[in-house]
Structure formats: structure tokens, C-alpha cells
Design a protein around this motif. Structure first.
Motif, PDB file in Angstrom:
ATOM      1  N   UNK B  31       0.822  -1.197   0.000  1.00  0.00           N
ATOM      2  CA  UNK B  31       0.000   0.000   0.000  1.00  0.00           C
ATOM      3  C   UNK B  31       0.859   1.251   0.000  1.00  0.00           C
ATOM      4  N   UNK B  32       2.071   1.098   0.465  1.00  0.00           N
ATOM      5  CA  UNK B  32       2.962   2.255   0.557  1.00  0.00           C
ATOM      6  C   UNK B  32       4.296   1.940  -0.087  1.00  0.00           C
ATOM      7  N   UNK B  49       6.609   9.727  -0.201  1.00  0.00           N
ATOM      8  CA  UNK B  49       5.904   8.506   0.161  1.00  0.00           C
ATOM      9  C   UNK B  49       4.713   8.371  -0.775  1.00  0.00           C
ATOM     10  N   UNK B  50       4.628   7.231  -1.426  1.00  0.00           N
ATOM     11  CA  UNK B  50       3.589   6.991  -2.410  1.00  0.00           C
ATOM     12  C   UNK B  50       2.526   6.067  -1.813  1.00  0.00           C
ATOM     13  N   UNK B  51       1.307   6.538  -1.749  1.00  0.00           N
ATOM     14  CA  UNK B  51       0.218   5.767  -1.164  1.00  0.00           C
ATOM     15  C   UNK B  51      -0.759   5.331  -2.247  1.00  0.00           C
ATOM     16  N   UNK B  68       6.612  13.657 -10.443  1.00  0.00           N
ATOM     17  CA  UNK B  68       5.233  13.185 -10.353  1.00  0.00           C
ATOM     18  C   UNK B  68       5.207  11.724  -9.934  1.00  0.00           C
ATOM     19  N   UNK B  69       4.413  11.431  -8.918  1.00  0.00           N
ATOM     20  CA  UNK B  69       4.326  10.070  -8.424  1.00  0.00           C
ATOM     21  C   UNK B  69       2.901   9.579  -8.542  1.00  0.00           C
ATOM     22  N   UNK B  70       2.769   8.379  -9.087  1.00  0.00           N
ATOM     23  CA  UNK B  70       1.473   7.740  -9.226  1.00  0.00           C
ATOM     24  C   UNK B  70       1.547   6.333  -8.653  1.00  0.00           C
ATOM     25  N   UNK B  71       0.590   5.981  -7.828  1.00  0.00           N
ATOM     26  CA  UNK B  71       0.572   4.651  -7.199  1.00  0.00           C
ATOM     27  C   UNK B  71      -0.789   4.046  -7.485  1.00  0.00           C
TER      28      UNK B  71
END
Lengths: 114, 117
Positions: B31-32, B49-51, B68-71
Motif C-alpha cells: 500500500x505504501x 511517500x507513495x500511497x 510526479x508520483x502515481x501509485x
């Protein structure tokens, strides 16, 4: 404010002797500690860990000691081998804090000399 | 178990282009995930931290519009370096914590070396 400190940036040890890497922490809430090993151009790999309910954990040549009253832990490698040459990171966390990252020290570069 | 992969392992790009780095947990759900950056001879610097399913949490000093972060799923997080410049050249490492059963370790990917010309 650095919560996990590795005050020795580097350490050189003769092959076959003991390597002792030290780590201090300031947050008394930390209850789980880990050591990671990192080779150049690779991600860190988990080495050994210790819970705050213990004062020692051993795995083969690697032993981690925890002194809670001093907020200090150390990693002992014996006997040291040339392949142990790497950067070692100490890390700390709170149990159950799955959404928060481990807090890392700056690392200690270990060189084992043949 | 507990393997994290990154792709690509290295990339060279021209200044001004964007680069996407993928981080996958291969045999567990995460999840993280966390993104780190390492400069030569320096420690790991946590970037964000990517959630899964929500916005990333960025560390102070990290530009969220640039990184840019995508999870989008429990096994995949992506970091896109937009309009890359030579000073963005670095070694980017992701890590993941399992949702269950694997203790408190973070498992790290092998890293991605980015060189911006």
C-alpha cells in the motif's frame, strides 16, 4: 534534526578481523532497528534487524547489539570478508507504522582489506 | 519472497524531456512505496511517500510538480521526472513495505540511474 546517526563515514578492517559499525538514535519511541547493506549502483539489501525487546540478535557472521538506555546499536561482522566491503545503513522505525518510511542514518562505508 | 523491481535500470535522456521510472513489488502487495534519491557518496534522501489510491506525500524541498508520483495499484508506483535537467541526474531507488506478514522491513528495488545530458 537527524534522528539516526552513524558518526563514522568510513571504516577499514583487515580480512578475518571483526568489523564493528555503530549507530545512535535520538527518538526513544523507535522500537525496531534494521541494518542494510548497499553496493554501488544497487539498491540496499536487508541484512539483520532487532526489536527493542531484545538486546542481541545473531545471524551467522552478523550480530546486532542494542543498548536502549544509551540509544545505541552496533553491527558486528566476524570474521570480516572482502565481500563485506559496502556501505552499511542503520535504520529505525516504529512497529506498526507501515505508512511511514524507515529513518536511515547516513551510512558507513566498510572496506575489508585482504 | 519480497522482491521489488525497477525499470529501467538506467536511462539517458536529453535536457527538457520527461522520464518515467516504474517500481513494482513482484510477490507482495504494497500500500505504501517510497522513492529515494542518492547522490554519489551520499546517503539515501527520501523524496516522497507513495500511497496507493491517494496523493503522494513529498518531503520538504522536493518539487511535486517536477517529480510526479502515481501509485495506481498495490504493486506498482511510478516516478516521472518532468522536464529533466542535468542536475536531476542521480540514482533513484524505490522501496516498499508489505501490507502483511513481512515485518517492518522495507524492500528496495535495484535502483535506476538517470543521466540527463
Amino acid at each position: 534534526d537527524q534522528q539516526v546517526k552513524q558518526n563514522s563515514p568510513s571504516l577499514s578492517v583487515q580480512e578475518g578481523r571483526i568489523s564493528i559499525l555503530n549507530c545512535d538514535y535520538t527518538n526513544s519511541m523507535f522500537d525496531y532497528f534494521l541494518w542494510y547493506k548497499k553496493y554501488p549502483a544497487e539498491g540496499p539489501t536487508f541484512l539483520i534487524s532487532i526489536s527493542s525487546i531484545k538486546d542481541k540478535n545473531e545471524d551467522g557472521r552478523f550480530t546486532v547489539f542494542l543498548n536502549k538506555s544509551a540509544k545505541h546499536l552496533s553491527l558486528h561482522i566476524v570474521p570480516s570478508q572482502p565481500g563485506d566491503s559496502a556501505v552499511y545503513f542503520c535504520a529505525a522505525s516504529l512497529v506498526g507504522s507501515g505508512n511511514t518510511p524507515l529513518v536511515f542514518g547516513k551510512g558507513t562505508r566498510l572496506s575489508v582489506i585482504a | 519472497g519480497a522482491v521489488v523491481s525497477q525499470h529501467p535500470s538506467w536511462v539517458i535522456c536529453k535536457s527538457g524531456t520527461s522520464v518515467k521510472i516504474e517500481c513494482r513489488s513482484l510477490d507482495f502487495q504494497a500500500t505504501t512505496m517510497f522513492w529515494y534519491r542518492q547522490f554519489p557518496k551520499q546517503s539515501l534522501m527520501l523524496m516522497a511517500t507513495s500511497n496507493e489510491g491517494s496523493k503522494a506525500t513529498y518531503e520538504q524541498g522536493v518539487e511535486k510538480d517536477k517529480f510526479l508520483i502515481n501509485h495506481a495499484s498495490l504493486t506498482l508506483s511510478t516516478l516521472t521526472v518532468t522536464s529533466a535537467h542535468p542536475e536531476d541526474s542521480s540514482f533513484y531507488i524505490c522501496s516498499a513495505r508489505s501490507t502483511s506478514g513481512l515485518g517492518n522491513e522495507q524492500f528496495f528495488g535495484p535502483g535506476t540511474r538517470l543521466t540527463v545530458l
